[in-house]
Design a protein around this motif. Sequence first.
Motif, PDB file in Angstrom:
ATOM      1  N   GLY A 209      -5.006  -1.144   0.495  1.00 36.54           N
ATOM      2  CA  GLY A 209      -5.940  -1.412   1.594  1.00 36.54           C
ATOM      3  C   GLY A 209      -6.508  -0.121   2.152  1.00 36.54           C
ATOM      4  O   GLY A 209      -7.715  -0.003   2.400  1.00 36.54           O
ATOM      5  N   THR A 210      -5.631   0.871   2.309  1.00 33.25           N
ATOM      6  CA  THR A 210      -6.076   2.187   2.781  1.00 33.25           C
ATOM      7  C   THR A 210      -7.031   2.837   1.790  1.00 33.25           C
ATOM      8  O   THR A 210      -8.080   3.366   2.160  1.00 33.25           O
ATOM      9  CB  THR A 210      -4.857   3.107   2.993  1.00 33.25           C
ATOM     10  N   VAL A 211      -6.661   2.778   0.503  1.00 32.35           N
ATOM     11  CA  VAL A 211      -7.501   3.378  -0.534  1.00 32.35           C
ATOM     12  C   VAL A 211      -8.864   2.710  -0.596  1.00 32.35           C
ATOM     13  O   VAL A 211      -9.897   3.365  -0.739  1.00 32.35           O
ATOM     14  CB  VAL A 211      -6.801   3.290  -1.910  1.00 32.35           C
ATOM     15  N   ASN A 212      -8.889   1.384  -0.460  1.00 34.04           N
ATOM     16  CA  ASN A 212     -10.148   0.644  -0.569  1.00 34.04           C
ATOM     17  C   ASN A 212     -11.113   1.014   0.551  1.00 34.04           C
ATOM     18  O   ASN A 212     -12.330   1.116   0.337  1.00 34.04           O
ATOM     19  CB  ASN A 212      -9.873  -0.859  -0.543  1.00 34.04           C
ATOM     20  N   ILE A 213     -10.585   1.204   1.757  1.00 29.83           N
ATOM     21  CA  ILE A 213     -11.437   1.622   2.880  1.00 29.83           C
ATOM     22  C   ILE A 213     -12.024   2.998   2.596  1.00 29.83           C
ATOM     23  O   ILE A 213     -13.220   3.250   2.822  1.00 29.83           O
ATOM     24  CB  ILE A 213     -10.625   1.638   4.195  1.00 29.83           C
ATOM     25  N   ILE A 214     -11.200   3.895   2.063  1.00 32.86           N
ATOM     26  CA  ILE A 214     -11.669   5.249   1.736  1.00 32.86           C
ATOM     27  C   ILE A 214     -12.739   5.196   0.651  1.00 32.86           C
ATOM     28  O   ILE A 214     -13.766   5.872   0.736  1.00 32.86           O
ATOM     29  CB  ILE A 214     -10.493   6.126   1.296  1.00 32.86           C
ATOM     30  N   VAL A 215     -12.515   4.366  -0.380  1.00 31.20           N
ATOM     31  CA  VAL A 215     -13.493   4.242  -1.465  1.00 31.20           C
ATOM     32  C   VAL A 215     -14.831   3.746  -0.934  1.00 31.20           C
ATOM     33  O   VAL A 215     -15.897   4.288  -1.257  1.00 31.20           O
ATOM     34  CB  VAL A 215     -12.970   3.282  -2.560  1.00 31.20           C
ATOM     35  N   GLY A 216     -14.785   2.704  -0.095  1.00 33.39           N
ATOM     36  CA  GLY A 216     -16.020   2.132   0.430  1.00 33.39           C
ATOM     37  C   GLY A 216     -16.798   3.102   1.300  1.00 33.39           C
ATOM     38  O   GLY A 216     -18.005   3.317   1.090  1.00 33.39           O
TER      39      GLY A 216
END
Length: 429
Positions: free
Chosen positions: A277-284
């Motif tokens: 979830g943390t990684v996905n926010i950073i990617v977006g």
Amino acid sequence: MGGLILLVVFLMCVFLSVPIGFSIGLSVVAYAMATGSVNMGYIASGLFASCDSFPLMAIPFFILSGALMEGGGLSKRLVLFFDSLVGHLTGGLAIVTVITCMFFGAISGSGPATTAAVGAIMVPTMVEKGYDKKFAMALVAAAGCLGVIIPPSIPMVSYGISVNASIATMFMGGFLPGIVLGTLLIVTAVVVCHKNGFTGNGERFSWRKVGVNFKDAFWAILSPVIILGGIYSGVFTPTEAAVVSVVYALFVGAFAYKELNFRTIYKKFAEAACTHGTVNIIVGTSTILGRVLTLEQIPDAVANSMIGFTDNKFVIMLIINLLLLGCGCLLETNSSILILAPILYPVAASFGVDIVHFGLIMVVNLAIGFITPPVGVNLFVACGIGDIPFADLVKKIIPFLLVLLFGLLLITYVEDVTLFIPRILGYQG
């Protein structure tokens, strides 16, 4: 003006300890409100589109695979096997620690996960055999960096997505740099052990014991062979390999080693979901930031200013390394790659640096950030495991940090360290 707004808001958020993904997002929102160049609909659609990527699916599955393998007893069996091979030597337990981290890195793809899994087993054993606890924790933290250099590697997936590089070729390129850095750490650790009188495990070498431990660790050893062999043979893509690794981890942990039950599996799924979830926010948010930076022509401005400063490739790569080391001290690895790769790679490419070679340079730089204050994620993980003061651990990490920096220079200026294996396997870059 727009670039200045992005920079100021982002730095303010970082110094206020706002999570990095939200810091990036807030800087983009502030830019949109101040300049009117993009609207909120553009930001929202970009956030969704950035996550709609087949290669990106590899990240959550590799995260989950690493979590399941950590909980399934694979790291413990790897330690016992390598201990039976070299644990009897002077400094043998230090050698075991580094080799196990290298091998577990080929399973988990994560630096902190490697530090946590191997450290929890090796540090108590090393202390029991007379090793200095602070030295043991520093060694585990440094060797944990190899988790993102030896494939499969989550940051390599992020780099491949950000600059459209072949993830499979990135994985090929990570082997030799990982082995070189691991060897440097082993040599350094052995020298320190000889100097301080740290001995082996006190047991005699036995081929019978090696055979017994190999049989017990067979499924763990087979894991990277299946995952990476499948990628390089063309049986499946890196994304499909990530899914295969999850299925394999579940099978081995639940049925071969019988250490995964429903409660443990639920816990590991929850941990992986929170991490992703943390990684996905950073990617977006990083993807939107990249679009805004392109709109403001900031990558071109950075490239032109650096080329205008010097036309010496040696100096340019040194400047890029210093910039990446600084970012690694402050920012999370995946966000650093997603933000900086589209900006810095064109600069390196203008001097003839191969896209895969530059990717490994980025990954190694940011991996060193795992043991560099003030962020130093591996250092904090090690402090948590060993219950020692952060400042004491930083003092012990210095020899390992210096040798990793030497290895970084070697990888930067000798491209065959990265490209030798890919070229043998047919890479034309």
